[in-house]
Write an enzyme that holds these catalytic residues in place. Sequence first.
Site, PDB file in Angstrom:
ATOM      1  CB  ALA A   1      -2.471   7.336  -3.339  1.00 47.02           C
TER       2      ALA A   1
ATOM      3  CB  SER B   1      -0.927  -0.031   1.216  1.00 45.91           C
ATOM      4  OG  SER B   1      -1.908   0.971   1.107  1.00 45.91           O
ATOM      5  CG  ASN B   2      -0.392   4.668  -1.331  1.00 43.89           C
ATOM      6  OD1 ASN B   2      -1.089   5.408  -0.645  1.00 43.89           O
ATOM      7  ND2 ASN B   2      -0.861   4.066  -2.415  1.00 43.89           N
ATOM      8  CG  HIS B   3       3.317   6.614   3.677  1.00 46.32           C
ATOM      9  ND1 HIS B   3       3.296   5.873   4.823  1.00 46.32           N
ATOM     10  CD2 HIS B   3       4.548   6.459   3.141  1.00 46.32           C
ATOM     11  CE1 HIS B   3       4.468   5.302   4.993  1.00 46.32           C
ATOM     12  NE2 HIS B   3       5.248   5.632   3.974  1.00 46.32           N
ATOM     13  CB  SER B   4      -2.970   7.840   0.230  1.00 48.59           C
ATOM     14  OG  SER B   4      -4.156   8.583   0.173  1.00 48.59           O
TER      15      SER B   4
END
Length: 402
Positions: A277, A209-212
Amino acid sequence: MSLQGKRIILGVTGSIAAYKSAHLTRLLIKSGAEVQIIMSASALDFITPLTLATLSKRPVLVQFQKDETGVWNNHVELGLWADLFLVAPISANTIAKFANGLCDNLLTATYLSARCPVMIAPAMDLDMYQHPSLIANLNRLNSFGNMILDAESGELASGLSGQGRMMEPENILIRVNNFFKQKEDFKNKKVLITMGPTQEAIDPVRFISNHSSGKMGVALANAFKDKGAEVFVVSGPISLEVERNRFHWTDVRSAKEMYSAALKIHSMMDICVFAAAVADYAPAEIAPEKIKKSDSELTLKMVKNVDIAFELGKIKKPGQLHVGFALETENEAENAKAKLYKKNFNLIVLNSMKESGAGFQLDTNKVHIYQSIGGSISSEVADKSKIAELIIDQIKLAPIGV
Ligand code: CTP
């Protein structure tokens, strides 16, 4: 501008600024609004109900009241009656109660029952206004979609000078008028917002995943809602507290799920904002069982995910408007403009990772907005709700059907 026929609950809490609520009441009544005042018990130390009842031409409420069946329910009726719930001044104490769901008096119970938008005008001493707990509570109220009228700077009752004075009644009246006026801006418009990160499963317990955080998407959803739009949110996993029942809300995990949820409603939309994102790649296979540790390296094969904005851009109809986001670390303007055309956006909002005060988890952002017809603007570092207003102003300027 007239507030004829508008029903406003004016909450007044214990603050020296409560004397200004008499003037505010007069301004609202003169503009044609119906004003029902609810005071907290401590507001009674600062201004009398007689003054406010006379100016508002209605009895002032302080306590819960029984109806003919003997049930305490006036807070529910009030919450349904109002078009706007304005609290001016609101003390740090009542802000903390609103932010945490406490309802120990009529005003706080009405807040929890109210279905209408809420606007608050804080008033307190400068150090209280800077305290992290107060800031956290205001951020929480902001994420619920409550509109916060920032305190003004000047001389305070304590003799100190700084930010903490309640916004002047004349300025509050302007904000109330703008609020009712803006409700027409996107009336009958349907808006889709994708937001948050996506999670691409590796096995039953792991994902990529990502930091959004979803903060920018939530700020946009609230701003569109306040301007009268019907808002459809398709959100990846976020941990923000959001009043989801303000929107048509769909929770998804993967890019695939986000795409099918967005595709299902896309043809009904007037405006689509792609603020998510989305992970560009996903593991080629999801292991059916938890992958066990071994002595050797682990290689994951990744396959390309669907590009939601690109695919929906291909089926964009005349009259629909698409807004994209770009997050770049190099050749920002060039890359953002390339995405603007490639994905058939009407405008693109560039977040630069290099700007301080801009980024995923922050409450502030700094953006550059490029229109497909040419032209761009840049913002200062500002609260994400202010950036949302700026983006929406640019959407209003963009010619649709291009
Ligand atoms: N987007 C999307 N689906 C994807 C990837 C991106 O809908 N699979 C949308 C984003 O929501 C954003 C825009 O496309 O509005 C640009 O996203 P970004 O990640 O900056 O661009 P990418 O096309 O993924 O390019 P890159 O990661 O190579 O910069």
